[in-house]
Design a protein around this motif. Structure first.
Motif, PDB file in Angstrom:
ATOM      1  N   ASN A   1     -49.867  -2.790  44.145  1.00  0.00           N
ATOM      2  CA  ASN A   1     -50.916  -1.886  44.612  1.00  0.00           C
ATOM      3  C   ASN A   1     -52.233  -2.603  44.881  1.00  0.00           C
ATOM      4  N   GLY A   2     -52.123  -3.852  45.301  1.00  0.00           N
ATOM      5  CA  GLY A   2     -53.322  -4.562  45.725  1.00  0.00           C
ATOM      6  C   GLY A   2     -53.971  -3.821  46.886  1.00  0.00           C
TER       7      GLY A   2
ATOM      8  N   ALA B   1     -46.581  -1.098  52.762  1.00  0.00           N
ATOM      9  CA  ALA B   1     -47.064   0.185  53.274  1.00  0.00           C
ATOM     10  C   ALA B   1     -46.175   1.365  52.866  1.00  0.00           C
ATOM     11  N   ASP B   2     -44.900   1.084  52.609  1.00  0.00           N
ATOM     12  CA  ASP B   2     -43.939   2.129  52.255  1.00  0.00           C
ATOM     13  C   ASP B   2     -44.224   2.633  50.836  1.00  0.00           C
ATOM     14  N   VAL B   3     -44.864   3.784  50.744  1.00  0.00           N
ATOM     15  CA  VAL B   3     -45.270   4.333  49.442  1.00  0.00           C
ATOM     16  C   VAL B   3     -44.061   4.633  48.561  1.00  0.00           C
ATOM     17  N   ALA B   4     -43.003   5.183  49.136  1.00  0.00           N
ATOM     18  CA  ALA B   4     -41.805   5.521  48.363  1.00  0.00           C
ATOM     19  C   ALA B   4     -41.189   4.271  47.743  1.00  0.00           C
TER      20      ALA B   4
ATOM     21  N   SER C   1     -38.630  -7.442  63.669  1.00  0.00           N
ATOM     22  CA  SER C   1     -39.267  -6.139  63.439  1.00  0.00           C
ATOM     23  C   SER C   1     -40.156  -6.117  62.194  1.00  0.00           C
ATOM     24  N   TRP C   2     -40.348  -7.259  61.556  1.00  0.00           N
ATOM     25  CA  TRP C   2     -41.060  -7.280  60.277  1.00  0.00           C
ATOM     26  C   TRP C   2     -42.531  -6.870  60.410  1.00  0.00           C
TER      27      TRP C   2
ATOM     28  N   TRP D   1     -44.864  -4.549  55.892  1.00  0.00           N
ATOM     29  CA  TRP D   1     -44.926  -5.582  54.860  1.00  0.00           C
ATOM     30  C   TRP D   1     -46.357  -6.124  54.761  1.00  0.00           C
ATOM     31  N   PRO D   2     -46.690  -6.815  53.666  1.00  0.00           N
ATOM     32  CA  PRO D   2     -48.025  -7.409  53.542  1.00  0.00           C
ATOM     33  C   PRO D   2     -48.358  -8.286  54.748  1.00  0.00           C
ATOM     34  N   GLN D   3     -49.602  -8.272  55.163  1.00  0.00           N
ATOM     35  CA  GLN D   3     -50.012  -9.011  56.356  1.00  0.00           C
ATOM     36  C   GLN D   3     -50.726 -10.320  56.036  1.00  0.00           C
ATOM     37  N   ASN D   4     -50.796 -10.671  54.767  1.00  0.00           N
ATOM     38  CA  ASN D   4     -51.441 -11.911  54.341  1.00  0.00           C
ATOM     39  C   ASN D   4     -50.440 -12.727  53.534  1.00  0.00           C
TER      40      ASN D   4
END
Length: 320
Positions: A185-186, A192-195, A226-227, A232-235
């Motif tokens: 939860n940074g 991005a997928d909360v579930a 498609s990632w 997914w995290p962008q950093n």
């Protein structure tokens, strides 16, 4: 305050807090452990993976300085032997053995050697890891190798050595060198997928299959391109996810080992060393290897048996 003076901005205040904490950690490292705190001896065996340089080398050095016997491992035999020799010349009890955590045969060979020579170990520090991104780069060209090394290799190493963790009243320790980049939860670098985040967050429902499936899904999306739209995290995407998996596995194993009987206790925790000045960061970090190694060493030697399945940075517990 004089009208010409400026109040420190948020970034400056964060820097001040960081520097103050680094000073405190440096002070704490100068305080020797008391006889009451020293549950270990020269016969206590600690394994440090990926220890020929950087944080791993410093973890091995600090543990040996505290009087333990350290098995320094490295994928590269020459580099590992040179690192071991440097520590031995300083009078430290350090032994080298080649180990590639990507290779099952190498892990099996190492475990067989440990069992024959020592009968088992007391401390495992899973430090071996790789990253191919520095600065603002975010290539996933080597994502498969990063995930396989940092997560699957670490997991396989942990599983292989679990049966060799020697039973004792003090318990054995496993320390996972991880990263804040892998926090669920940074604020800036999360899935991005909360579930999915909620599933990974619930330690009671967390499973190895779920962690594996998350990593495999990411790798599949890397292959088909498609990632980027996958949430997914962008950093430092691949590195961040590999450490997210390590953190989740630590929480899972913390629950599993807590069910062991008296005399067979194992305490497993993970830690973030910070952004350390090493080859992995292109020497651009903010923290020295000595400071980066500190929390891993502290966790390996910690007497407090209530600390299990948790995440630390600078000797303080942080959220997963």
């Amino acid at each position: 305050m004089d009208a010409t003076e400026k109040r420190p901005n948020k970034k400056e205040r964060a820097k001040e807090r960081r520097e103050k904490r680094h000073q405190e950690i440096s002070r704490l490292r100068t305080i020797p452990y008391s006889d009451h705190e020293r549950w270990w001896s020269a016969e206590t065996i600690a394994v440090v993976t990926g220890a020929n340089r950087g944080i791993g080398f410093e973890i091995a050095r600090q543990l040996a300085t505290h009087g333990l016997t350290v098995i320094l491992t490295s994928r590269d035999t020459t580099a590992g032997e040179e690192a071991t020799k440097a520590l031995q010349e300083g009078g430290l009890k350090v032994i080298f053995h080649q180990l590639d955590i990507l290779e099952h045969e190498s892990i099996d060979s190492f475990c067989a050697w440990v069992k024959e020579k020592y009968g088992g170990i007391d401390i495992l520090v899973n430090n071996a890891g790789i990253s191919y991104n520095t600065g603002s780069e975010n290539s996933v060209e080597f994502a498969e190798k990063v995930i396989n090394t940092n997560y699957f290799g670490t997991k396989n190493m942990t599983k292989a050595l679990l049966p060799l963790m020697r039973p004792s009243p003090e318990g054995a320790r496993i320390v996972m060198v991880s990263s804040r980049l892998g926090r669920l939860n940074g604020r800036r670098n999360r899935i991005a997928d909360v579930a999915l985040r909620q599933k990974l967050e619930d330690v009671e429902l967390l499973t190895e299959d779920l962690i594996d499936a998350t990593m495999n899904k990411f790798l599949e999306e890397v292959k088909d391109g498609s990632w980027i739209s996958g949430g997914w995290p962008q950093n430092n995407t691949d590195y961040s996810l590999s450490k997210l998996a390590v953190n989740a596995y630590t929480r899972l194993m913390g629950r599993v080992v807590s069910e062991r009987g008296d005399g067979e206790n194992i305490y497993i925790n993970c830690c973030c060393p910070g952004w350390v000045k090493t080859a992995m960061t292109g020497w651009a970090g903010l923290t020295s290897p000595e400071e980066g190694a500190d929390t891993a060493v502290w966790l390996a030697l910690l007497q407090d048996k209530s600390v299990n399945g948790k995440f630390f940075a600078e000797r303080r517990e942080i959220n997963f």
